[in-house]
Design an enzyme around this catalytic site. Structure first.
Site, PDB file in Angstrom:
ATOM      1  N   GLU A 166       0.876  -1.384   0.024  1.00  0.00           N
ATOM      2  CA  GLU A 166      -0.062  -0.048   0.010  1.00  0.00           C
ATOM      3  C   GLU A 166       0.997   1.306   0.030  1.00  0.00           C
ATOM      4  O   GLU A 166       0.898   1.980   1.154  1.00  0.00           O
ATOM      5  CB  GLU A 166      -0.996  -0.024   1.121  1.00  0.00           C
ATOM      6  CG  GLU A 166      -1.860  -1.178   1.138  1.00  0.00           C
ATOM      7  CD  GLU A 166      -2.968  -0.942   2.391  1.00  0.00           C
ATOM      8  OE1 GLU A 166      -2.727  -0.234   3.022  1.00  0.00           O
ATOM      9  OE2 GLU A 166      -3.747  -2.138   2.297  1.00  0.00           O
ATOM     10  N   GLU A 354      -4.591  -9.022   0.408  1.00  0.00           N
ATOM     11  CA  GLU A 354      -5.423  -8.679   1.918  1.00  0.00           C
ATOM     12  C   GLU A 354      -6.676  -8.620   1.666  1.00  0.00           C
ATOM     13  O   GLU A 354      -7.284  -8.000   0.596  1.00  0.00           O
ATOM     14  CB  GLU A 354      -4.980  -7.301   2.364  1.00  0.00           C
ATOM     15  CG  GLU A 354      -3.594  -7.139   3.016  1.00  0.00           C
ATOM     16  CD  GLU A 354      -3.265  -5.930   3.541  1.00  0.00           C
ATOM     17  OE1 GLU A 354      -4.140  -5.278   4.326  1.00  0.00           O
ATOM     18  OE2 GLU A 354      -2.101  -5.672   4.119  1.00  0.00           O
TER      19      GLU A 354
END
Length: 452
Positions: A166, A354
């Site tokens: 991220e 995720e």
């Protein structure tokens, strides 16, 4: 009921990260990270909570890996703490840190669990932040040295790598919004940080292909399904800008070798200082990666907002169900993202790195956690994932997040994502109903659903 079966050899895994779970923040030569510094500044985190101890994976990794084995998990994603390997980020190597991750990886393999290793999950050495952090181009070279060291040490054991987790969060939430480490509030800096993270990613991909030709490596992006909150044209334009800011700013250079022109023009018109983008850098950034990691939790809905410089849009709630972290639950948005990636960037391999939900976990008198809302969340998203695979989208893996309750960054221990409950006072582990349910999904390579 309909049985949804996933492809043969589909990867079912579970994930966590170093700073969120390891603890032992000052042990065995580990250096200070930006998250250590950020958490220790009063007012930055919920109740001043930090990763100093967390779920104590550093001392309990053997029992935790045994629990993974008991749950039937065969793939485990975690990150390596740069500060355990090179405490100041660029100087001497720490042998105890090197050995710790050898021990963890060896224990995983002994238990029949394949590791997926993330090189960087937000915890930059503080000594590198002291020289400008990711805004300093030199840090990309220090990162490449660190990556090469990991490939050399663990490359004969680890077959799948993630360069960055991220980078949107590390760049913009950490350096523009300031609510993550290092806690800066400057958009120009954040944009430069994002550029250097992409450059560092490309350097690591090249190094991996050179050193470990049989390994796979990719980046994990938290791509959001950005939609207008209303039918107003101005809100549609705002959502498109938000998509450029959150998604295309990372996807386009990776897969098209260029940054989105509309965002470059917009930023320039807003007075933003753009990074010095070069053709050579773009060649490095767009080095072919082996897969794209997708972290997905919730979509975003936008309205035009001239007061919110420089993107001039704001994310709003639209009345959809919320989980305990106040994120809207929209499972079909996962399908939308996967379809959009294929439409815009081709038939790239995608791994869901995720997915999970923050829910209120109540420990019953029987010492059970009956987290049926989390099961429902995961069930609905797996239905959408199976639909995408059936439509021909090349998704090869799903990693639930996360393995056990741990530090939820600036929200401390107030929010829980784990499939395993952790009593942070005693460090007792209790597999939640969601953990038992997911074990069955893994075992059966699919799930039953009443949805059509």
């Amino acid at each position: 009921m309909t049985k949804l079966t996933f492809p043969d050899h589909f990867i079912w895994g579970i994930g966590t990260s170093a700073y969120q779970s390891e603890g032992a923040w000052q042990e065995d030569g580990r250096g200070e990270s930006i998250w250590d510094r950020y958490c220790h500044i009063p007012g930055n985190t919920f109740n001043g909570e930090s990763g100093d101890i967390s779920s104590d994976f550093y001392h309990r990794y053997k029992e935790d890996i045994a629990l993974l084995k008991k749950m039937g998990i065969r793939h485990f994603r975690t990150s390596i703490a740069w500060t355990r390997i090179i405490p100041d980020g660029r100087g001497e190597i720490n042998p105890k840190g090197i050995q710790f991750y050898h021990d963890v990886i060896d224990e995983l393999l002994r238990q029949g669990i394949e590791p997926m290793i993330t090189l960087y999950m937000w915890d930059l050495p503080q000594k590198l932040q002291d020289i400008g952090g990711w805004a300093n181009r030199e840090v990309t070279d220090y990162y490449e040295r660190y990556a090469r060291l990991l490939f050399r040490e663990y490359g004969n054991k680890v077959k799948t790598w993630v360069t960055f987790d991220e980078p949107f969060c590390g760049a913009f939430i950490g350096n523009y919004l300031g609510t993550y480490a290092p806690g800066l509030r400057d958009f120009n800096t954040a944009l430069l940080v994002s550029y250097h993270m992409l450059l560092a990613h490309g350097k690591a991909v090249r190094a991996c292909h050179e050193m470990l030709p049989d390994a796979k490596i990719g980046i994990a992006l938290n791509i959001s399904d950005c939609k207008p909150a209303t039918c107003k044209p101005a809100d549609a334009e705002a959502a498109h800008r938000a998509d450029g800011y959150r998604n295309r700013w990372f996807l386009d250079p990776l897969y098209k070798g260029s940054f989105p022109q509309d965002m470059l023009d917009w930023y320039e018109a807003q007075g933003v200082i753009l990074p010095a983008i070069s053709r050579e850098d773009l060649k490095i950034i767009s080095t072919r990666q082996d897969f794209l990691g997708l972290n997905y939790y919730s979509p975003h809905f936008f309205v035009d907002d001239a007061k919110n410089w420089p993107i001039q849009c704001t994310s709003v709630k639209t009345g959809k169900p919320l989980n305990d972290i106040n994120w809207e639950i929209v499972p079909e948005a996962l399908y939308n993202i996967l379809a959009r990636i294929r439409a815009d960037y081709g038939d790239v391999e995608i791994q869901i790195t995720e997915n999970g939900s923050c829910q209120t976990d109540i420990l019953s008198h029987r010492r059970e956690i009956l987290d049926y809302c989390r099961i429902d969340y995961m069930h609905r998203h797996l239905v959408e994932l199976e639909r995408a695979i059936r439509a021909g989208i090349n998704v090869t893996a799903y990693y639930a997040f996360c393995f056990m309750d741990n530090l939820e960054w600036a929200l401390g221990y107030s929010k829980r994502f784990g499939l395993v409950y952790v009593d942070f006072e005693t460090q007792e582990r209790i597999v939640k109903a969601s953990g038992r349910w997911y074990s069955q999904v893994v075992k059966q390579n699919g799930l039953e659903t009443a949805e059509q």
